[in-house]
Enzyme design. Structure first.
Site, PDB file in Angstrom:
ATOM      1  N   ASP A  67      34.295 -17.456  20.537  1.00 50.55           N
ATOM      2  CA  ASP A  67      32.982 -18.119  20.528  1.00 50.55           C
ATOM      3  C   ASP A  67      33.050 -19.428  19.733  1.00 50.55           C
ATOM      4  O   ASP A  67      34.094 -19.766  19.170  1.00 50.55           O
ATOM      5  CB  ASP A  67      31.909 -17.181  19.937  1.00 50.55           C
ATOM      6  CG  ASP A  67      32.323 -16.529  18.621  1.00 50.55           C
ATOM      7  OD1 ASP A  67      33.242 -17.056  17.952  1.00 50.55           O
ATOM      8  OD2 ASP A  67      31.736 -15.501  18.245  1.00 50.55           O
ATOM      9  N   ASN A 134      23.926  -5.982  13.008  1.00 51.73           N
ATOM     10  CA  ASN A 134      22.977  -5.524  14.034  1.00 51.73           C
ATOM     11  C   ASN A 134      23.689  -5.000  15.279  1.00 51.73           C
ATOM     12  O   ASN A 134      23.065  -4.805  16.319  1.00 51.73           O
ATOM     13  CB  ASN A 134      22.012  -6.663  14.414  1.00 51.73           C
ATOM     14  CG  ASN A 134      22.743  -7.844  15.043  1.00 51.73           C
ATOM     15  OD1 ASN A 134      23.961  -7.826  15.206  1.00 51.73           O
ATOM     16  ND2 ASN A 134      22.004  -8.877  15.411  1.00 51.73           N
ATOM     17  N   HIS A 136      26.064  -6.594  16.986  1.00 50.62           N
ATOM     18  CA  HIS A 136      26.512  -7.600  17.966  1.00 50.62           C
ATOM     19  C   HIS A 136      28.031  -7.721  18.001  1.00 50.62           C
ATOM     20  O   HIS A 136      28.719  -7.412  17.033  1.00 50.62           O
ATOM     21  CB  HIS A 136      25.850  -8.969  17.715  1.00 50.62           C
ATOM     22  CG  HIS A 136      26.378  -9.733  16.537  1.00 50.62           C
ATOM     23  ND1 HIS A 136      25.611 -10.660  15.858  1.00 50.62           N
ATOM     24  CD2 HIS A 136      27.580  -9.738  15.907  1.00 50.62           C
ATOM     25  CE1 HIS A 136      26.336 -11.197  14.885  1.00 50.62           C
ATOM     26  NE2 HIS A 136      27.529 -10.659  14.903  1.00 50.62           N
ATOM     27  N   GLU A 141      23.938 -10.549  21.203  1.00 50.98           N
ATOM     28  CA  GLU A 141      22.982  -9.946  20.264  1.00 50.98           C
ATOM     29  C   GLU A 141      22.258  -8.780  20.945  1.00 50.98           C
ATOM     30  O   GLU A 141      22.317  -8.647  22.168  1.00 50.98           O
ATOM     31  CB  GLU A 141      21.955 -11.017  19.832  1.00 50.98           C
ATOM     32  CG  GLU A 141      22.554 -12.229  19.131  1.00 50.98           C
ATOM     33  CD  GLU A 141      22.882 -11.992  17.649  1.00 50.98           C
ATOM     34  OE1 GLU A 141      23.043 -10.829  17.227  1.00 50.98           O
ATOM     35  OE2 GLU A 141      22.989 -13.001  16.917  1.00 50.98           O
TER      36      GLU A 141
HETATM   37  P1  PGA Z   1      31.634 -11.006   9.592  1.00 47.87           P
HETATM   38  O1  PGA Z   1      30.836 -11.099  10.951  1.00 47.87           O
HETATM   39  O2  PGA Z   1      33.057 -10.816   9.977  1.00 47.87           O
HETATM   40  O3  PGA Z   1      31.428 -12.311   8.894  1.00 47.87           O
HETATM   41  O4  PGA Z   1      31.072  -9.825   8.871  1.00 47.87           O
HETATM   42  C1  PGA Z   1      31.132 -10.189  11.954  1.00 47.87           C
HETATM   43  C2  PGA Z   1      30.497 -10.660  13.220  1.00 47.87           C
HETATM   44  O5  PGA Z   1      29.325 -11.059  13.167  1.00 47.87           O
HETATM   45  O6  PGA Z   1      31.159 -10.651  14.252  1.00 47.87           O
END
Ligand code: PGA
Length: 242
Positions: A67, A134, A136, A141
Site C-alpha cells: 500500500d 480494528n 484491517h 478497513e
Molecule cells: P502497525 O500497523 O504495524 O503499525 O501496528 C499494523 C497495520 O495497521 O497494518
C-alpha cells in the site's frame, strides 16, 4: 490458515524472517511484497543484518509493497520513506527490482491501473501483512467487500490515530487516504504472512480467529484460506479462549 504461536515481538520477527529467507533462497526470481509500520520493523532489521552479513542474497529478488499513503512522497509516514530508511538505504546490495506506489501521483486512478498491471507481471511469492487494531489488512478497513481489488481507501479514525502515534505527527499532518491492494490481490500471493504482536492487538486477534467471518473484521476473511500463515505472539494471543 496456519497459526504459529511465538513468545514475543523478536520471535515473531525471526519466524517471519526465516520463512521469507527460505523463499528467497529457494526461488530463481523471488517476489516479496512487504508491509510497513511498527509490526515489521524487527523483520526489516533482520533483513538488513543478514543482507549485509552476506547471509541473504536479494540480487534476484523483486520487492514491492502492499500500500501507500496519499501525500508527498518524502513525508515521514509514507511507505516509500519507510522502505528507503529501513531497508534500501541501509543495505549494500540492490534488489533486482523495486516497485512502489506513487502516492503523490496527480492521477491516482492511472497509478492504480499501472500498479495493478505490474502485479500481474510480477506474481508474488510472499505478501507480508500487519493487523490493524480494528482488524484491517492493508487499508481494507471494516466494511470493505471481500472481493475488493486495488483501490483508494479512506482510513478509519483508529487507523489515523495509529499513524499519528507511529510517526509522531499531528492530526492535521496525518494522511487520511491510502492506495491499498484489495483482498483479491493480497490472497493472490502464493503465501500470505500475517504478523501480530502486542496486547493492543489481542481483541483483533480474537475476532480474526474466534469471531464470525465478517466484513466487520476484515482479516477474518483469511481464516479459511490455505495460503495464509498467522504469526502471533503471547500478548496478541492473550484473549484467545481456545
Ligand atoms: P502497525 O500497523 O504495524 O503499525 O501496528 C499494523 C497495520 O495497521 O497494518
Amino acid at each position: 490458515m496456519k497459526t504459529i504461536f511465538v513468545k514475543d515481538y523478536n520471535d515473531m520477527s525471526q519466524v517471519t524472517y526465516d520463512i521469507i529467507a527460505e523463499v528467497i533462497k529457494n526461488n530463481e526470481a523471488p517476489s516479496i511484497s512487504m508491509t510497513t509500520g511498527g509490526t515489521p520493523r524487527g523483520l526489516f532489521e533482520l533483513m538488513v543484518k543478514n543482507i549485509n552479513d552476506n547471509q541473504l542474497d536479494i540480487s534476484k529478488t523483486t520487492i514491492l509493497n502492499l500500500d501507500e499513503y496519499v501525500g508527498p512522497q518524502d513525508a515521514p509516514y509514507t511507505v516509500r520513506t519507510f522502505m528507503y530508511s529501513k531497508l534500501y538505504d541501509l543495505i549494500q546490495q540492490t534488489p533486482k527490482a523495486i516497485f512502489l506506489i506513487n502516492g503523490a501521483a496527480t492521477d491516482i486512478e492511472a497509478e492504480i491501473q499501472a500498479y495493478s498491471e505490474m502485479l500481474v507481471a510480477n506474481p508474488r511469492d510472499v505478501q507480508v501483512l500487519g493487523l490493524g487494531t480494528n482488524g484491517h489488512i492493508g487499508a481494507n478497513e471494516p466494511g470493505t467487500a471481500f472481493d475488493s481489488t486495488i483501490f483508494l481507501a479512506q482510513h478509519d479514525e483508529s487507523t489515523i490515530e495509529s499513524t499519528m502515534k507511529e510517526y509522531k505527527i499531528s492530526r492535521s499532518e496525518a494522511p487520511t487516504e491510502m492506495v491499498t491492494l484489495g483482498f483479491t490481490e493480497i490472497l493472490a500471493a502464493k503465501q500470505v504472512i500475517l504478523m501480530v504482536s502486542g496486547a493492543h492487538k489481542a481483541e483483533a486477534v480474537r475476532n480474526v480467529l474466534e469471531g464470525p467471518i465478517t466484513e466487520a473484521c476484515p482479516a477474518s476473511f483469511l481464516r479459511d484460506k490455505e495460503n495464509v500463515i498467522m504469526v502471533i505472539d503471547e500478548a496478541a494471543a492473550s484473549l484467545l479462549t481456545k
